[in-house]
Motif scaffolding. Structure first.
Motif, PDB file in Angstrom:
ATOM      1  N   HIS A  77       0.731  -1.165  -0.180  1.00 29.26           N
ATOM      2  CA  HIS A  77      -0.064  -0.042  -0.002  1.00 29.26           C
ATOM      3  C   HIS A  77       0.937   1.297   0.164  1.00 29.26           C
ATOM      4  O   HIS A  77       0.523   2.404  -0.746  1.00 29.26           O
ATOM      5  N   ASN A  80       2.449   1.792  -3.341  1.00 33.90           N
ATOM      6  CA  ASN A  80       1.463   2.517  -4.230  1.00 33.90           C
ATOM      7  C   ASN A  80       1.233   3.843  -4.051  1.00 33.90           C
ATOM      8  O   ASN A  80       0.847   4.590  -5.024  1.00 33.90           O
ATOM      9  N   LEU A  81       1.118   4.054  -2.647  1.00 28.36           N
ATOM     10  CA  LEU A  81       0.852   5.525  -2.413  1.00 28.36           C
ATOM     11  C   LEU A  81       1.934   6.398  -2.792  1.00 28.36           C
ATOM     12  O   LEU A  81       1.623   7.603  -3.221  1.00 28.36           O
ATOM     13  N   ARG A  82       2.927   6.046  -2.856  1.00 28.32           N
ATOM     14  CA  ARG A  82       4.175   7.110  -3.219  1.00 28.32           C
ATOM     15  C   ARG A  82       4.244   7.217  -4.591  1.00 28.32           C
ATOM     16  O   ARG A  82       4.670   8.381  -5.004  1.00 28.32           O
ATOM     17  N   ALA A  85       1.784  10.277  -4.560  1.00 30.74           N
ATOM     18  CA  ALA A  85       2.095  11.103  -3.553  1.00 30.74           C
ATOM     19  C   ALA A  85       2.158  12.619  -3.962  1.00 30.74           C
ATOM     20  O   ALA A  85       1.584  13.494  -3.275  1.00 30.74           O
ATOM     21  N   LYS A  93      -3.501  12.379   2.202  1.00 31.59           N
ATOM     22  CA  LYS A  93      -2.239  11.471   2.504  1.00 31.59           C
ATOM     23  C   LYS A  93      -2.790  10.911   3.792  1.00 31.59           C
ATOM     24  O   LYS A  93      -2.567   9.440   4.045  1.00 31.59           O
ATOM     25  N   LEU A  96      -5.575   8.407   3.683  1.00 30.05           N
ATOM     26  CA  LEU A  96      -5.246   7.188   2.952  1.00 30.05           C
ATOM     27  C   LEU A  96      -4.368   6.203   3.692  1.00 30.05           C
ATOM     28  O   LEU A  96      -4.484   5.016   3.884  1.00 30.05           O
ATOM     29  N   SER A 130       5.449   4.975   7.304  1.00 32.75           N
ATOM     30  CA  SER A 130       4.231   5.809   6.920  1.00 32.75           C
ATOM     31  C   SER A 130       4.240   7.255   7.439  1.00 32.75           C
ATOM     32  O   SER A 130       3.590   7.833   6.478  1.00 32.75           O
TER      33      SER A 130
END
Length: 136
Positions: A77, A80-82, A85, A93, A96, A130
């Protein structure tokens, strides 16, 4: 005494798993032989690990497999967020990360009480990663 018959349950041999919990010091193969469960004439073998409600339980209750599973999922996760971003503001952010990462870390965390520091440290690294993502 046949408990499933008493409570009118029928065991599904394809889905039923048996886990014997023991300590590494008091391991006795004879204790495994004493457990004998059957469904419709088919014996149910004991498992070294079972998954119940998303938590992996092993025969020594080390939760190492569960922790590794949580870390793998949360790292996917975060990776994928990076990717997206730069298109997200801080508040999105934060939401999520809370939904996708911290929810996984918090789920059934009471079971992880009093585990060795080396396992807890793995989870702490994910939490630190995180937070770094939030301020990146």
């Amino acid at each position: 005494l046949d408990i499933p018959v008493l409570v009118k349950l029928k065991l599904n041999s394809d889905k039923t798993e048996v886990l014997t919990v023991q300590t590494r010091n008091n391991f006795s193969p004879k204790s495994l032989e004493a457990i004998h469960l059957e469904t419709d004439e088919e014996p149910i073998e004991t498992s070294r690990m079972v998954k119940s409600l998303g938590v992996f339980f092993d025969e020594y209750l080390t939760f190492e497999e569960h922790i590794n599973s949580v870390i793998k999922c949360t790292n996917i996760h975060l990776r994928n967020l990076r990717v997206i971003a730069s298109k997200l503001d801080y508040e999105l952010k934060r939401q999520l990360v809370h939904c996708l990462v911290f929810s996984k870390l918090d789920y059934c965390n009471g079971l992880l009480y009093d585990l060795p520091a080396c396992l807890i440290k793995k989870l702490q690294k994910v939490q630190n990663s995180s937070v770094r993502f939030l301020f990146w």
